[in-house]
Scaffold this motif. Structure first.
Motif, PDB file in Angstrom:
ATOM      1  N   ASN A 423       0.823  -1.204   0.000  1.00 21.53           N
ATOM      2  CA  ASN A 423       0.000   0.000   0.000  1.00 21.53           C
ATOM      3  C   ASN A 423       0.856   1.252   0.000  1.00 21.53           C
ATOM      4  O   ASN A 423       2.045   1.206   0.316  1.00 21.53           O
ATOM      5  N   TYR A 424       0.204   2.359  -0.317  1.00 25.71           N
ATOM      6  CA  TYR A 424       0.902   3.625  -0.479  1.00 25.71           C
ATOM      7  C   TYR A 424       0.139   4.722   0.245  1.00 25.71           C
ATOM      8  O   TYR A 424      -1.081   4.862   0.084  1.00 25.71           O
ATOM      9  N   HIS A 425       0.831   5.444   1.078  1.00 22.11           N
ATOM     10  CA  HIS A 425       0.301   6.604   1.792  1.00 22.11           C
ATOM     11  C   HIS A 425      -1.019   6.259   2.471  1.00 22.11           C
ATOM     12  O   HIS A 425      -1.076   5.283   3.218  1.00 22.11           O
ATOM     13  N   THR A 426      -2.091   7.023   2.240  1.00 20.33           N
ATOM     14  CA  THR A 426      -3.346   6.759   2.957  1.00 20.33           C
ATOM     15  C   THR A 426      -4.241   5.765   2.220  1.00 20.33           C
ATOM     16  O   THR A 426      -5.424   5.640   2.535  1.00 20.33           O
ATOM     17  N   GLY A 427      -3.699   5.053   1.243  1.00 22.50           N
ATOM     18  CA  GLY A 427      -4.457   4.037   0.537  1.00 22.50           C
ATOM     19  C   GLY A 427      -5.461   4.577  -0.449  1.00 22.50           C
ATOM     20  O   GLY A 427      -6.257   3.816  -1.016  1.00 22.50           O
ATOM     21  N   THR A 428      -5.438   5.884  -0.690  1.00 18.62           N
ATOM     22  CA  THR A 428      -6.412   6.516  -1.576  1.00 18.62           C
ATOM     23  C   THR A 428      -6.440   5.846  -2.948  1.00 18.62           C
ATOM     24  O   THR A 428      -7.506   5.656  -3.539  1.00 18.62           O
ATOM     25  N   MET A 429      -5.261   5.492  -3.457  1.00 18.31           N
ATOM     26  CA  MET A 429      -5.173   4.850  -4.770  1.00 18.31           C
ATOM     27  C   MET A 429      -5.028   3.342  -4.650  1.00 18.31           C
ATOM     28  O   MET A 429      -5.759   2.579  -5.285  1.00 18.31           O
ATOM     29  N   THR A 430      -4.097   2.875  -3.809  1.00 14.97           N
ATOM     30  CA  THR A 430      -3.786   1.445  -3.786  1.00 14.97           C
ATOM     31  C   THR A 430      -4.931   0.593  -3.264  1.00 14.97           C
ATOM     32  O   THR A 430      -5.126  -0.542  -3.722  1.00 14.97           O
ATOM     33  N   ARG A 431      -5.707   1.106  -2.328  1.00 14.59           N
ATOM     34  CA  ARG A 431      -6.776   0.291  -1.751  1.00 14.59           C
ATOM     35  C   ARG A 431      -7.997   0.197  -2.658  1.00 14.59           C
ATOM     36  O   ARG A 431      -8.972  -0.485  -2.325  1.00 14.59           O
ATOM     37  N   ARG A 432      -7.938   0.819  -3.817  1.00 14.88           N
ATOM     38  CA  ARG A 432      -8.979   0.655  -4.841  1.00 14.88           C
ATOM     39  C   ARG A 432      -8.657  -0.508  -5.772  1.00 14.88           C
ATOM     40  O   ARG A 432      -9.430  -0.802  -6.677  1.00 14.88           O
ATOM     41  N   SER A 433      -7.506  -1.150  -5.554  1.00 17.50           N
ATOM     42  CA  SER A 433      -7.080  -2.269  -6.383  1.00 17.50           C
ATOM     43  C   SER A 433      -7.497  -3.590  -5.742  1.00 17.50           C
ATOM     44  O   SER A 433      -7.040  -3.921  -4.644  1.00 17.50           O
ATOM     45  N   PRO A 434      -8.363  -4.379  -6.396  1.00 19.94           N
ATOM     46  CA  PRO A 434      -8.752  -5.680  -5.832  1.00 19.94           C
ATOM     47  C   PRO A 434      -7.558  -6.594  -5.582  1.00 19.94           C
ATOM     48  O   PRO A 434      -7.535  -7.335  -4.591  1.00 19.94           O
ATOM     49  N   ALA A 435      -6.551  -6.529  -6.456  1.00 18.28           N
ATOM     50  CA  ALA A 435      -5.378  -7.393  -6.287  1.00 18.28           C
ATOM     51  C   ALA A 435      -4.612  -7.035  -5.017  1.00 18.28           C
ATOM     52  O   ALA A 435      -4.194  -7.918  -4.255  1.00 18.28           O
ATOM     53  N   VAL A 436      -4.441  -5.724  -4.775  1.00 17.53           N
ATOM     54  CA  VAL A 436      -3.749  -5.290  -3.556  1.00 17.53           C
ATOM     55  C   VAL A 436      -4.563  -5.664  -2.322  1.00 17.53           C
ATOM     56  O   VAL A 436      -4.023  -6.167  -1.332  1.00 17.53           O
ATOM     57  N   ASN A 437      -5.860  -5.442  -2.371  1.00 18.62           N
ATOM     58  CA  ASN A 437      -6.706  -5.753  -1.218  1.00 18.62           C
ATOM     59  C   ASN A 437      -6.741  -7.249  -0.908  1.00 18.62           C
ATOM     60  O   ASN A 437      -6.916  -7.644   0.248  1.00 18.62           O
ATOM     61  N   LYS A 438      -6.557  -8.062  -1.924  1.00 20.76           N
ATOM     62  CA  LYS A 438      -6.518  -9.507  -1.691  1.00 20.76           C
ATOM     63  C   LYS A 438      -5.267  -9.897  -0.914  1.00 20.76           C
ATOM     64  O   LYS A 438      -5.300 -10.752  -0.033  1.00 20.76           O
ATOM     65  N   VAL A 439      -4.148  -9.248  -1.240  1.00 22.84           N
ATOM     66  CA  VAL A 439      -2.886  -9.553  -0.563  1.00 22.84           C
ATOM     67  C   VAL A 439      -2.822  -8.913   0.821  1.00 22.84           C
ATOM     68  O   VAL A 439      -2.329  -9.506   1.782  1.00 22.84           O
ATOM     69  N   MET A 440      -3.313  -7.684   0.932  1.00 23.70           N
ATOM     70  CA  MET A 440      -3.230  -6.942   2.204  1.00 23.70           C
ATOM     71  C   MET A 440      -4.592  -6.296   2.479  1.00 23.70           C
ATOM     72  O   MET A 440      -4.796  -5.115   2.244  1.00 23.70           O
ATOM     73  N   PRO A 441      -5.535  -7.067   2.983  1.00 21.81           N
ATOM     74  CA  PRO A 441      -6.916  -6.566   3.107  1.00 21.81           C
ATOM     75  C   PRO A 441      -7.181  -5.680   4.310  1.00 21.81           C
ATOM     76  O   PRO A 441      -8.203  -5.002   4.356  1.00 21.81           O
ATOM     77  N   ARG A 442      -6.274  -5.678   5.313  1.00 19.86           N
ATOM     78  CA  ARG A 442      -6.593  -4.952   6.538  1.00 19.86           C
ATOM     79  C   ARG A 442      -5.309  -4.541   7.256  1.00 19.86           C
ATOM     80  O   ARG A 442      -4.215  -5.041   6.974  1.00 19.86           O
ATOM     81  N   GLY A 443      -5.481  -3.621   8.190  1.00 12.50           N
ATOM     82  CA  GLY A 443      -4.356  -3.182   8.990  1.00 12.50           C
ATOM     83  C   GLY A 443      -3.985  -4.198  10.051  1.00 12.50           C
ATOM     84  O   GLY A 443      -4.719  -5.161  10.312  1.00 12.50           O
ATOM     85  N   TYR A 444      -2.850  -3.987  10.678  1.00  8.41           N
ATOM     86  CA  TYR A 444      -2.359  -4.900  11.706  1.00  8.41           C
ATOM     87  C   TYR A 444      -1.414  -4.147  12.633  1.00  8.41           C
ATOM     88  O   TYR A 444      -0.890  -3.092  12.287  1.00  8.41           O
ATOM     89  N   VAL A 445      -1.231  -4.693  13.816  1.00  6.77           N
ATOM     90  CA  VAL A 445      -0.237  -4.166  14.739  1.00  6.77           C
ATOM     91  C   VAL A 445       0.777  -5.279  15.005  1.00  6.77           C
ATOM     92  O   VAL A 445       0.419  -6.373  15.439  1.00  6.77           O
ATOM     93  N   GLU A 446       2.032  -5.007  14.694  1.00  7.22           N
ATOM     94  CA  GLU A 446       3.098  -5.966  14.961  1.00  7.22           C
ATOM     95  C   GLU A 446       3.459  -5.917  16.447  1.00  7.22           C
ATOM     96  O   GLU A 446       3.710  -4.838  17.002  1.00  7.22           O
ATOM     97  N   ILE A 447       3.497  -7.092  17.073  1.00  4.77           N
ATOM     98  CA  ILE A 447       3.776  -7.196  18.504  1.00  4.77           C
ATOM     99  C   ILE A 447       4.888  -8.219  18.708  1.00  4.77           C
ATOM    100  O   ILE A 447       4.846  -9.321  18.136  1.00  4.77           O
ATOM    101  N   HIS A 448       5.875  -7.875  19.496  1.00  6.28           N
ATOM    102  CA  HIS A 448       6.951  -8.818  19.805  1.00  6.28           C
ATOM    103  C   HIS A 448       6.368 -10.008  20.586  1.00  6.28           C
ATOM    104  O   HIS A 448       5.473  -9.838  21.430  1.00  6.28           O
ATOM    105  N   PRO A 449       6.842 -11.243  20.330  1.00  8.89           N
ATOM    106  CA  PRO A 449       6.283 -12.421  21.002  1.00  8.89           C
ATOM    107  C   PRO A 449       6.269 -12.323  22.532  1.00  8.89           C
ATOM    108  O   PRO A 449       5.303 -12.759  23.176  1.00  8.89           O
TER     109      PRO A 449
END
Length: 528
Positions: A423-449
């Protein structure tokens, strides 16, 4: 950038600090990998185990916000082991004795205590960088988006000057710009203190020259920065705003503060290619043309000015930015009329001699890098060859100071924000792509084990992340990438907006907000 992309492969040492290069600048990341394959040593300085770490000679995994301390400690080692380039320092710089004195307390032991990086790693990084014949430094917003971001950049410049790594091929201080044509926008004066070409608005001579060129009376008072405008709007001291190609509701710190500020305006105009979160708040929306629907130039990070050619017509009522701006200006009493968009570029060459030798014919194929002052000049692949213009550069001593908001018992973790590959910046352009949304559909928080275990957070569990400014619910990603005690959230996802949490504190000089460090807490949703 002081140097060029094609020079990267010939670096024998690359120091990458505050830059997740392979995800945010993947083509440049490929060039770095080429350099490593050719035998270069790569030093990565980052709080996360970014993908580039797999290619590195060493990873200095520092605590967020401790860059100045680490860089100063590296320079202390260079001085103590007589690795500084004394000839370069004597012939091409000033102020070195004061810098050396300022670094006396920055021992590797002090660095280990403050940054969390082992003293041996600090010493090894100093030796590796200082002994290189062609060492380049590469950084992005992991360096600048701090309340001490300007100090970070000063420290980087000090390191390059101390070792003679400015003014030569495959060396340099190389900030990788965050978005397309950011370099071109700042070149053309889209920063408050400057006219085009970084010429001060406070200079009477400069002001007079631009008044003659533009046939208008101009102010000698710098305007407000983007963050200052939002703050002024929130306070009721700023009444109208015209936003072009920017989505501050999602990209600015403290989302609730930004929304309230924009609601407090009398009049908001947004010019964009899509209906962004900010555009939804506008009184007037001006539909703009995208890159493939207009003529002009873009300037990239290596100062290369490139032609942009219209491939298709803008849809519906969308118009080129230049047409919209000229039409608005003319209706408000200052006539702007050009027969061709190239006329605008020719005027830029009159305003700023560094572009004076360029025209569209010369830019037809690969573009040219400024400065390019005459029609027979080949452009400048790297800056400061042989000498520095105007004045001898001075070292700028800087002291480490902590980030504005540190963890405590209530908010015990440090949040770091940034981008991810798909994704790029605020997703204004990239999140309109079905292919991108399939690979990265949602946000996440990385947490150390270890943090996940202590907090009772399982893999892919929904968690609530809270700061002093707000909360978001987001899926947890248990990962060894973040440093223990820190979490990472990409800021592209408005439904789990990282900037709901971030701090509005700014650097006192550059006025850039501290988006890379704030205190947060995590709670499993089931336990709240």
């Amino acid at each position: 950038m002081t140097n060029s992309y094609e020079e990267i492969k010939d670096n024998d040492v690359l120091l990458v600090i505050g830059s997740n290069t392979t995800e945010t600048h993947p083509i440049i990341g490929l060039e770095m990998k080429k350099a490593v394959r050719r035998g270069a040593k790569l030093i990565v300085i980052d709080p996360r185990k970014i993908e580039l770490v797999r290619w590195s000679h060493d990873h200095l995994q520092l605590k967020p916000g401790t860059d100045v301390a680490l860089l100063n400690c590296i320079m202390n080692v260079i001085i103590q082991e007589n690795l500084a380039d004394k000839t370069y320092i004597d012939e091409r710089t000033q102020g070195y004795p004061a810098l050396a004195r300022s670094l006396e307390g920055y021992t590797p032991e002090y660095g280990e205590e403050v940054t969390g990086v082992a003293r041996e790693k600090i010493i090894d990084a100093a030796r590796t960088y200082a002994r290189a014949s062609k060492a380049g430094i590469y950084y992005t917003m992991g360096i600048t988006q701090h309340t001490h971001g300007t100090d970070n950049v000063f420290a980087i410049a000090n390191l390059a000057l101390m070792t003679g790594n400015l003014g030569r091929r495959s060396t340099g201080v190389n900030p990788l710009r965050g978005q397309n044509n950011v370099q071109g926008s700042t070149d053309m004066g889209c920063v408050p203190p400057f006219y085009p070409g970084y010429q001060s608005v406070a200079s009477p001579e400069v002001k007079a020259r631009f008044e003659r060129l533009w046939r208008a009376q101009l102010s000698s008072t710098p305007g407000l920065t983007a963050t200052e405008m939002v703050d002024a709007a929130a306070e009721g001291n700023f009444r109208a705003l015209y936003i072009k190609g920017e989505n501050p509701v999602v990209s600015d710190p403290d989302m609730q503060h930004t929304v309230k500020a924009l609601q407090n305006l009398d009049f908001l105009v947004v010019q964009d290619i899509f209906m962004t979160e900010t555009a939804r708040m506008a009184d007037v929306i001006l539909p703009a043309a995208c890159f493939a629907e207009k003529e002009g130039t873009f300037t990239n990070s290596e100062r290369r000015v490139q032609r942009v050619r219209k491939a298709v017509e803008p849809p519906g009522e969308a118009r080129e930015d230049s047409w919209i701006i000229a039409s608005l200006s003319s209706s408000m009493g200052y006539d702007i009329s050009y027969d061709r968009i190239e006329d605008v570029f020719q005027e830029a060459g009159k305003a700023w001699p560094a572009l004076g030798g360029m025209d569209y014919q010369r830019l037809e194929h690969r573009g040219l890098q400024w400065p390019c002052p005459t029609s027979d000049h080949p452009g400048t692949p790297y800056l400061f060859k042989g000498a520095f213009p105007k004045r001898i550069p001075a070292f700028t001593p800087v002291d480490y100071r902590p980030s504005e908001e540190l963890p405590d018992s209530e908010y015990p973790l440090v949040l770091n924000t940034g981008r991810e590959l798909f994704n790029y910046h605020t997703g204004t352009m990239t999140r309109r792509s079905p292919a991108v949304n399939k690979v990265m559909p949602r946000g996440y928080v990385e947490i150390h084990p270890e943090d996940a275990r202590r907090l009772g957070i399982d893999k892919d569990q929904l968690v609530r992340v809270s700061s002093r400014r707000g909360s978001i619910d987001i899926h947890g990603l248990v990962s060894n990438r973040p440093l223990q005690g820190t979490v990472f959230i990409p800021f592209h996802f408005t439904e789990a907006a990282a900037n709901m949490l971030t701090n509005t504190a700014v650097d006192p000089i550059a006025r850039i907000p501290e988006l890379k460090v704030c205190a947060v807490k995590l709670e499993p949703i089931e336990n709240t």
